[in-house]
Scaffold this active site. Sequence first.
Site, PDB file in Angstrom:
ATOM      1  N   CYS A 338       0.818  -1.212   0.000  1.00  0.00           N
ATOM      2  CA  CYS A 338       0.000   0.000   0.000  1.00  0.00           C
ATOM      3  C   CYS A 338       0.849   1.259   0.000  1.00  0.00           C
ATOM      4  O   CYS A 338       0.854   2.021   0.972  1.00  0.00           O
ATOM      5  CB  CYS A 338      -0.910   0.012   1.212  1.00  0.00           C
ATOM      6  SG  CYS A 338      -1.807  -1.510   1.364  1.00  0.00           S
ATOM      7  N   TYR A 367      22.302  -4.071  -4.797  1.00  0.00           N
ATOM      8  CA  TYR A 367      21.310  -3.270  -4.080  1.00  0.00           C
ATOM      9  C   TYR A 367      19.901  -3.823  -4.311  1.00  0.00           C
ATOM     10  O   TYR A 367      18.930  -3.076  -4.415  1.00  0.00           O
ATOM     11  CB  TYR A 367      21.414  -1.781  -4.486  1.00  0.00           C
ATOM     12  CG  TYR A 367      22.831  -1.280  -4.356  1.00  0.00           C
ATOM     13  CD1 TYR A 367      23.362  -1.011  -3.105  1.00  0.00           C
ATOM     14  CD2 TYR A 367      23.654  -1.135  -5.476  1.00  0.00           C
ATOM     15  CE1 TYR A 367      24.687  -0.613  -2.967  1.00  0.00           C
ATOM     16  CE2 TYR A 367      24.975  -0.738  -5.347  1.00  0.00           C
ATOM     17  CZ  TYR A 367      25.484  -0.475  -4.090  1.00  0.00           C
ATOM     18  OH  TYR A 367      26.790  -0.093  -3.954  1.00  0.00           O
TER      19      TYR A 367
HETATM   20  C1  LIG Z   1      28.587   2.112  -1.970  1.00  0.00           C
HETATM   21  C2  LIG Z   1      30.047   2.265  -1.936  1.00  0.00           C
HETATM   22  C3  LIG Z   1      30.854   1.627  -2.883  1.00  0.00           C
HETATM   23  C4  LIG Z   1      30.307   0.799  -4.037  1.00  0.00           C
HETATM   24  O1  LIG Z   1      29.649   1.541  -4.998  1.00  0.00           O
HETATM   25  P1  LIG Z   1      29.180   0.858  -6.379  1.00  0.00           P
HETATM   26  O2  LIG Z   1      28.467   1.941  -7.067  1.00  0.00           O
HETATM   27  O3  LIG Z   1      28.286  -0.275  -6.037  1.00  0.00           O
HETATM   28  O4  LIG Z   1      30.402   0.412  -7.098  1.00  0.00           O
HETATM   29  C5  LIG Z   1      32.230   1.758  -2.774  1.00  0.00           C
HETATM   30  N1  LIG Z   1      32.778   2.505  -1.780  1.00  0.00           N
HETATM   31  C6  LIG Z   1      32.029   3.133  -0.856  1.00  0.00           C
HETATM   32  C7  LIG Z   1      32.701   3.913   0.200  1.00  0.00           C
HETATM   33  C8  LIG Z   1      30.652   3.039  -0.905  1.00  0.00           C
HETATM   34  O5  LIG Z   1      29.912   3.684   0.000  1.00  0.00           O
END
Ligand SMILES: *Cc1c(COP(=O)(O)O)cnc(C)c1O
Length: 404
Positions: A338, A367
Amino acid sequence: MKYINNKLTIDGISLDSLVKRYGTPLYCYSHNELRTNIINFKNNFKGINPLICFSVKSNSNKKILSEIKKFNIGADVVSKGELVKALKSGIKPQKIVFSGVGKTPPELKYAIEKNILLINVESKSELLLINKIAKLKKKVVNVGIRLNPDTDAKTIKKISTGNIENKFGVNEKEFLKLIEFSKLSKNLNVKCLSVHIGSQILDYRPYKKMLGVINKVIKKSNYKFEFIDLGGGMGIQYEKNSKKLNYKIYNNLIKKFLKNYDSKIIFEPGRSIIGSVGSLISKITYIKKTKNKIFVILDCAMNDFLRPALYGAKHEILPTVKNSKKIKKTTEFVGPICETTDTFLKLSKFQSIKEGDNIVILNTGAYGMSLSSNYNVRPMPIEILIKNRKSSVILKRQKLNEIT
Ligand SMILES: *Cc1c(COP(=O)(O)O)cnc(C)c1O
């Protein structure tokens, strides 16, 4: 993934047969694709020989982590929970970096006890706290300092991290101060300059700008960094004709940058390694026809896969059995929750489908499951891995009595 006799298959196994065996919603990962992505990533950075630390927040399934580990890859973690999982998956502490703006005292203590490669510090307060814990434990802690290079990653605003407006890292002035402070401490050893400017980056120019800023700051600091951690953020093609990141240019820029320094490069990729490896298979519960639209109500929802609701992300959807009949009206794929944002995709010419059919949402390896929740008291989906043309469960479907 391809159609064989109109049936969609992953590594030769039909998706409908997987649904029969495991039910829906179902996260399905391909080991073939994982291997290909890792080999490609390594090839893209030939001549640099980087340490690759997989970003565990993009996918924290232990089996996936242990498979990634076999390719000589470490981990980038952002919580104690991720650190524990990385260690349990067999990743060596000497290949783990710890990032994040809000590491708590227990998290830092744990990381220090485990002697991980680097704690990437994001504020003066955090550095002071690490110094204090290190002193108490009579240890020398290896740290990186995260610089906020103030470069616009030109990606979705909500996943940009390298702007001075963002909470991440410290600015140049603070960076230089923290280096000076660390030099005076017997318990801190600054080994690394780290950055991470955002996610789903498809344009090499933000990286170019970032390297320019790093170059300038290193010169000013007059300090020798054993590691330069360039973060992750490399984008993937969610839509067929979307732009592609030009790795060749990025690689050449890094090579040029390294001519002045004798540092080892670290990358923290998440999405570019695991994004295309996963697919989310779902069954159509109902089809609801309205005046202007046909709603296809799926048995998966935003709790299973949040990216469309959270970022407005678009993920391709395919039927598991192909036919040549087209629906004239707009088809909107939605979840049962919802919330108006519990919607996945609107398409103008989807093929004819019926209740009980299965569809697959593509590129959900990063993700996807890691952002899932029990919202609406819905159990979390099952995860399976296809390896050597065999499927196996890598995370059981949650049972209702585990959450009620
Ligand atoms: C989320 C994150 C990543 C990975 O990012 P991607 O876009 O999935 O490659 C790498 N380093 C840090 C510090 C992050 O927060």
